[in-house]
Design a protein around this motif. Structure first.
Motif, PDB file in Angstrom:
ATOM      1  N   UNK A 126       0.833  -1.232   0.042  1.00 37.91           N
ATOM      2  CA  UNK A 126       0.043  -0.013  -0.047  1.00 37.91           C
ATOM      3  C   UNK A 126       0.829   1.412  -0.064  1.00 37.91           C
ATOM      4  N   UNK A 127       1.803   1.262   0.883  1.00 40.97           N
ATOM      5  CA  UNK A 127       2.820   2.340   0.595  1.00 40.97           C
ATOM      6  C   UNK A 127       3.667   2.625  -0.567  1.00 40.97           C
ATOM      7  N   UNK A 128       4.118   1.514  -0.922  1.00 37.16           N
ATOM      8  CA  UNK A 128       4.857   1.645  -2.445  1.00 37.16           C
ATOM      9  C   UNK A 128       3.718   1.928  -3.720  1.00 37.16           C
ATOM     10  N   UNK A 129       2.582   1.410  -3.441  1.00 38.58           N
ATOM     11  CA  UNK A 129       1.526   2.020  -4.325  1.00 38.58           C
ATOM     12  C   UNK A 129       1.153   3.477  -4.264  1.00 38.58           C
ATOM     13  N   UNK A 130       1.115   3.948  -3.135  1.00 36.20           N
ATOM     14  CA  UNK A 130       0.903   5.385  -2.911  1.00 36.20           C
ATOM     15  C   UNK A 130       2.023   6.288  -3.282  1.00 36.20           C
ATOM     16  N   UNK A 131       3.295   5.630  -3.123  1.00 39.31           N
ATOM     17  CA  UNK A 131       4.425   6.402  -3.486  1.00 39.31           C
ATOM     18  C   UNK A 131       4.423   6.416  -4.990  1.00 39.31           C
ATOM     19  N   UNK A 137       1.518  11.287 -10.310  1.00 38.40           N
ATOM     20  CA  UNK A 137       0.911  12.664 -10.151  1.00 38.40           C
ATOM     21  C   UNK A 137       1.975  13.815 -10.527  1.00 38.40           C
ATOM     22  N   UNK A 138       3.270  13.544  -9.914  1.00 42.59           N
ATOM     23  CA  UNK A 138       4.440  14.549 -10.156  1.00 42.59           C
ATOM     24  C   UNK A 138       4.789  14.561 -11.716  1.00 42.59           C
ATOM     25  N   UNK A 139       4.739  13.307 -12.357  1.00 40.56           N
ATOM     26  CA  UNK A 139       5.262  13.415 -13.702  1.00 40.56           C
ATOM     27  C   UNK A 139       4.058  14.199 -14.664  1.00 40.56           C
ATOM     28  N   UNK A 140       2.709  13.879 -14.162  1.00 40.07           N
ATOM     29  CA  UNK A 140       1.633  14.689 -14.900  1.00 40.07           C
ATOM     30  C   UNK A 140       1.494  15.945 -14.752  1.00 40.07           C
ATOM     31  N   UNK A 141       2.248  16.563 -13.749  1.00 38.90           N
ATOM     32  CA  UNK A 141       2.254  18.075 -13.508  1.00 38.90           C
ATOM     33  C   UNK A 141       3.087  18.690 -14.906  1.00 38.90           C
ATOM     34  N   UNK A 149       5.195  32.083 -13.079  1.00 38.23           N
ATOM     35  CA  UNK A 149       5.141  31.813 -11.885  1.00 38.23           C
ATOM     36  C   UNK A 149       4.360  30.414 -11.725  1.00 38.23           C
ATOM     37  N   UNK A 150       5.026  29.581 -10.505  1.00 40.29           N
ATOM     38  CA  UNK A 150       4.395  28.283 -10.428  1.00 40.29           C
ATOM     39  C   UNK A 150       3.260  28.426  -9.811  1.00 40.29           C
ATOM     40  N   UNK A 151       2.140  27.443 -10.165  1.00 41.01           N
ATOM     41  CA  UNK A 151       0.910  27.190  -9.797  1.00 41.01           C
ATOM     42  C   UNK A 151       0.773  25.887  -9.338  1.00 41.01           C
ATOM     43  N   UNK A 152      -0.373  25.713  -8.724  1.00 44.31           N
ATOM     44  CA  UNK A 152      -0.751  24.447  -8.160  1.00 44.31           C
ATOM     45  C   UNK A 152      -1.886  23.837  -9.024  1.00 44.31           C
ATOM     46  N   UNK A 153      -1.575  22.703  -9.464  1.00 46.33           N
ATOM     47  CA  UNK A 153      -2.735  21.592 -10.277  1.00 46.33           C
ATOM     48  C   UNK A 153      -3.117  20.791  -9.073  1.00 46.33           C
ATOM     49  N   UNK A 154      -4.478  21.626  -8.676  1.00 48.60           N
ATOM     50  CA  UNK A 154      -5.082  20.949  -7.678  1.00 48.60           C
ATOM     51  C   UNK A 154      -5.679  19.475  -7.953  1.00 48.60           C
ATOM     52  N   UNK A 155      -5.946  19.153  -8.891  1.00 50.09           N
ATOM     53  CA  UNK A 155      -6.527  17.638  -9.172  1.00 50.09           C
ATOM     54  C   UNK A 155      -5.284  16.564  -8.802  1.00 50.09           C
ATOM     55  N   UNK A 156      -4.014  17.234  -9.037  1.00 46.84           N
ATOM     56  CA  UNK A 156      -2.908  16.000  -8.791  1.00 46.84           C
ATOM     57  C   UNK A 156      -2.294  16.177  -7.478  1.00 46.84           C
ATOM     58  N   UNK A 157      -2.699  17.256  -6.718  1.00 42.90           N
ATOM     59  CA  UNK A 157      -2.448  17.115  -5.186  1.00 42.90           C
ATOM     60  C   UNK A 157      -2.913  16.388  -4.436  1.00 42.90           C
ATOM     61  N   UNK A 158      -2.790  15.111  -4.472  1.00 40.82           N
ATOM     62  CA  UNK A 158      -3.482  14.057  -3.597  1.00 40.82           C
ATOM     63  C   UNK A 158      -2.498  13.554  -2.421  1.00 40.82           C
ATOM     64  N   UNK A 159      -3.061  12.641  -1.658  1.00 38.08           N
ATOM     65  CA  UNK A 159      -2.222  12.484  -0.757  1.00 38.08           C
ATOM     66  C   UNK A 159      -1.034  11.550  -0.945  1.00 38.08           C
ATOM     67  N   UNK A 160      -1.352  10.819  -2.028  1.00 41.52           N
ATOM     68  CA  UNK A 160      -0.211   9.927  -2.762  1.00 41.52           C
ATOM     69  C   UNK A 160       0.596  11.042  -3.058  1.00 41.52           C
ATOM     70  N   UNK A 161       0.406  12.284  -3.692  1.00 37.95           N
ATOM     71  CA  UNK A 161       1.573  13.064  -4.271  1.00 37.95           C
ATOM     72  C   UNK A 161       2.374  13.520  -3.211  1.00 37.95           C
TER      73      UNK A 161
END
Length: 177
Positions: A126-131, A137-141, A149-161
């Motif tokens: 479960x931890x590895x899957x979350x990682x 999500x990181x590479x999808x940014x 200016x940097x911005x936040x892509x809210x849909x990708x900012x999950x607990x896993x991210x």
């Protein structure tokens, strides 16, 4: 006298859940590897030259989890090597030695030992899957040009991210991705 018996269905169901969890990790990490091998040089420039060279050669072959992790570890800023090694060791135990190490006899002690291994493996999975979900999500940014200016892509900012980012910060304090 209360004689304890082994619930083989419980033990085998946990083994089955472990095998599915291991395949999910292999699929997720393999897809990330394929994505990085194909697009990283042009989009992100996150990976090492050695990674790109070796990953490009493996695109057409079936990759084992060990090979996938070996390639991912060529990018120490992006992975948690100790976790990958620990997970791979447990996964190899599951698929290669589980029967002889945990179920060589059918008794309550062995069943408990097998269940404990499975529970631990499932937590680690479960931890590895979350990682890896966070990594994805990181590479999808979308890349942000240096002059914006940097911005936040809210849909990708999950607990896993945030789990992925927390490992990066823990193992590489002060560095930028």
């Amino acid at each position: 006298m209360n004689k304890k018996t082994v619930d083989v269905n419980l033990v085998f169901s946990k083994i089955g859940r472990c095998l599915v969890a291991a395949q999910r990790i292999e699929l997720a990490s393999g897809e990330i590897l394929k994505f990085l091998a194909e697009y990283d040089k042009d989009l992100y420039n996150l990976t090492s030259e050695e990674f790109l060279k070796l990953a490009g050669k493996t695109q057409k072959t079936k990759m084992t989890l060990g090979n996938i992790f070996k390639l991912l570890k060529l990018n120490p800023n992006l992975v948690i090597e100790e976790e990958l090694n620990s997970y791979l060791q447990k996964r190899n135990m599951l698929v290669h030695n589980f029967l002889t190490d945990y179920l060589h006899t059918v008794n309550v002690k062995q069943a408990k030992k097998a269940e404990y291994f499975c529970d631990d493996f499932l937590k680690h999975s479960a931890l590895m899957e979350s990682f890896f979900k966070g990594f994805l999500n990181f590479i999808l940014l979308p890349p942000i040009p240096e002059d914006e200016e940097p911005y936040v892509e809210e849909s990708l900012m999950t607990e896993d991210f945030y789990y992925f980012i927390s490992h990066f910060i823990k193992y590489h304090p002060g560095e930028e991705i």
